[in-house]
Design a protein around this motif. Structure first.
Motif, PDB file in Angstrom:
ATOM      1  N   GLU A   1       1.623   9.413  -5.852  1.00  0.00           N
ATOM      2  CA  GLU A   1       1.927  10.813  -5.515  1.00  0.00           C
ATOM      3  C   GLU A   1       3.200  11.294  -6.214  1.00  0.00           C
ATOM      4  OE1 GLU A   1       1.994  10.699  -1.250  1.00  0.00           O
ATOM      5  OE2 GLU A   1      -0.188  10.402  -1.132  1.00  0.00           O
TER       6      GLU A   1
ATOM      7  N   THR B   1       6.509   7.262   3.554  1.00  0.00           N
ATOM      8  CA  THR B   1       5.372   7.935   4.196  1.00  0.00           C
ATOM      9  C   THR B   1       5.743   9.364   4.594  1.00  0.00           C
ATOM     10  OG1 THR B   1       4.675   5.788   5.056  1.00  0.00           O
ATOM     11  CG2 THR B   1       3.660   7.733   6.056  1.00  0.00           C
TER      12      THR B   1
ATOM     13  N   ASP C   1       0.832  -1.213   0.000  1.00  0.00           N
ATOM     14  CA  ASP C   1       0.000   0.000   0.000  1.00  0.00           C
ATOM     15  C   ASP C   1       0.862   1.257   0.000  1.00  0.00           C
ATOM     16  OD1 ASP C   1      -2.416  -1.125  -0.018  1.00  0.00           O
ATOM     17  OD2 ASP C   1      -2.752  -1.022   2.160  1.00  0.00           O
ATOM     18  N   THR C   2       1.892   1.223   0.828  1.00  0.00           N
ATOM     19  CA  THR C   2       2.750   2.409   0.967  1.00  0.00           C
ATOM     20  C   THR C   2       3.448   2.696  -0.359  1.00  0.00           C
ATOM     21  OG1 THR C   2       3.134   1.637   3.213  1.00  0.00           O
ATOM     22  CG2 THR C   2       4.497   3.445   2.455  1.00  0.00           C
TER      23      THR C   2
ATOM     24  N   ARG D   1       0.938   4.110  -2.925  1.00  0.00           N
ATOM     25  CA  ARG D   1       0.613   5.522  -2.661  1.00  0.00           C
ATOM     26  C   ARG D   1       1.789   6.415  -3.078  1.00  0.00           C
ATOM     27  NH1 ARG D   1       0.594   6.202   2.647  1.00  0.00           N
ATOM     28  NH2 ARG D   1      -0.440   4.207   2.852  1.00  0.00           N
ATOM     29  N   TRP D   2       2.991   5.998  -2.747  1.00  0.00           N
ATOM     30  CA  TRP D   2       4.185   6.782  -3.109  1.00  0.00           C
ATOM     31  C   TRP D   2       4.302   6.916  -4.629  1.00  0.00           C
ATOM     32  CZ3 TRP D   2       7.739   9.787  -0.850  1.00  0.00           C
ATOM     33  CH2 TRP D   2       8.928  10.048  -1.544  1.00  0.00           C
TER      34      TRP D   2
ATOM     35  N   SER E   1      -0.542   4.145 -10.543  1.00  0.00           N
ATOM     36  CA  SER E   1      -1.253   3.456  -9.472  1.00  0.00           C
ATOM     37  C   SER E   1      -1.139   1.947  -9.633  1.00  0.00           C
ATOM     38  CB  SER E   1      -2.732   3.840  -9.605  1.00  0.00           C
ATOM     39  OG  SER E   1      -3.230   4.268  -8.419  1.00  0.00           O
TER      40      SER E   1
END
Ligand SMILES: Cc1ncc(COP(=O)(O)O)c(C=O)c1O
Length: 383
Positions: A77, A278, A69-70, A73-74, A82
């Motif tokens: 962004e 994060t 997940d991390t 997301r990274w 995705s």
């Protein structure tokens, strides 16, 4: 307050246990292996200190489960891509993921395309596994990929492309046209693409990293994209990587492997990557400003003091691929310059025959240490 990076001085560097500053005698300045002379971001140190405080060393699946997940997301962004989290796997390091993907998809004698010169373990990943290197040289005038050359190189036994994007050692950031050409060739010839994107977060202003799998669904479904926080956050010793395995055949063969064959990532490596991805964005921005300033410092001094050393300013990475061929320093200038200048560069011929006459300089250090290295190289070469 803006994040700051902490650059280590020579005494601190020599006190570390890593290979960069220990391989050579103490009068040598280290500009070879791809570690940086900076402390990792405070968020990583905090995460590791908390782990130690809790003595949290039991069997642990949480960290590696959170990684997918991390990472996703990274990527979204940072690069607008995705990756579906259920297709993301955790590995102990980048090269393990590369070796496994190629090993599972290809047979001895199969052809695997490399864009050369290339990071030395890629050469070993292909010929060390009994596969055949299909050499596609980048154009030495700017290190662009020539799509016609790529197309002409594919033969009947070609099964895969092993891509380094951004590219080590040249620092090229392949643009959308070049990546589209790779995707088209892969689609036409049903090739697996293993795309090592470990340098994606160290791109200099003016260039944009495009994840290969974001080019289109068809190429995403034949690509294994490998990444790690190791390069951008200086965590190589912690051994942790992730791969988006878009290729269903490779994913199925991975699932069929004996459960413990590949081992599992340790909690510190996973926690460090999670902390970096994060909370590390501001620190990374500060690091990138520093690296771009060092790149430009290097470019200025080479242009004025060593104009016969060929150099294309890298669009990504903290690596400079230097062409010493006009200077008559032989196939491996790093060996001569270690003797003459007491600076340890990466050895050009390790990057394949197209590296003869070249050396790779790691400029992820302080302004002063980079100046010292350049002073030594200038004196040795101009003597
Ligand atoms: C292109 C590339 N891939 C992989 C690696 C190794 O990464 P790791 O040690 O995190 O597996 C490096 C290290 O410099 C690299 O440049």
């Amino acid at each position: 307050m803006a994040a700051e990076i902490e650059i280590l001085g020579i005494d601190d560097l020599r006190s570390l246990s890593g290979i960069k500053w220990n391989k050579f005698p103490s009068d040598v300045l280290a500009a070879w292996v791809a570690d940086m002379d900076v402390r990792p971001p405070p968020c990583v140190n905090r995460a590791l200190a908390e782990l130690v405080d809790r003595a949290d060393f039991g069997y642990n699946r949480r960290a590696s489960e959170l990684l997918a997940d991390t990472f996703a997301r990274w990527q979204l962004e940072s690069h607008g891509w995705s990756p579906p989290t259920e297709e993301v796997r955790v590995f102990c390091d980048v090269l393990q993921a590369i070796d496994v993907a190629l090993w599972l998809h290809t047979d001895p004698g199969d052809g695997i395309i490399l864009l050369t010169p290339i990071y030395p373990p890629f050469i070993r990943a292909v010929d060390g596994a009994g596969r055949r290197i299909i050499d596609v040289p980048l154009d030495p005038d700017g290190w662009r990929l020539d799509p016609a050359r790529l197309r002409a190189a594919v033969d009947g036994d070609t099964r895969a492309v092993l891509l380094c994007s951004p590219h080590n050692p040249t620092g090229r950031v392949f643009d959308r046209d070049e990546l589209t050409a790779i995707a088209e060739v892969a689609n036409e010839h049903d090739l697996l693409v293993v795309s090592d994107e470990v340098w994606a977060d160290l791109v200099h202003p003016g260039a944009t990293h495009v994840p290969l799998a974001s080019i289109g669904d068809e190429v995403a479904a034949r690509t294994v994209t490998v990444s790690s926080a190791s390069k951008a956050f200086n965590l190589a010793g912690l051994r942790c990587a992730v791969a988006h395995v878009g290729h269903a055949g490779v994913a199925a063969r991975l699932d069929a492997l004996p459960g413990h064959l590949l081992g599992a990532v340790g909690t510190p490596g996973a926690e460090a990557a999670i902390a970096a991805w994060t909370d590390g964005r501001d620190w990374l921005a500060a690091l990138r400003r520093h690296l771009t300033a060092r790149r430009d410092q290097l470019a200025r001094r080479l242009a004025t003091e060593l104009p016969r050393v060929g150099f294309d300013s890298p669009e990504a990475t903290y690596l400079a691929w230097l062409d010493f061929r006009e200077l008559g320093l032989g196939d491996d200038p790093s060996a001569r310059l270690l003797d003459l200048a007491r600076v340890a560069l990466g050895s050009g011929p390790d990057f394949g025959p197209r590296g003869n006459g070249f050396g790779r300089l790691n400029f992820a250090t302080s302004e002063d240490l980079l100046d010292d290295m350049l002073d030594r190289l200038v004196s040795a070469i101009n003597a």
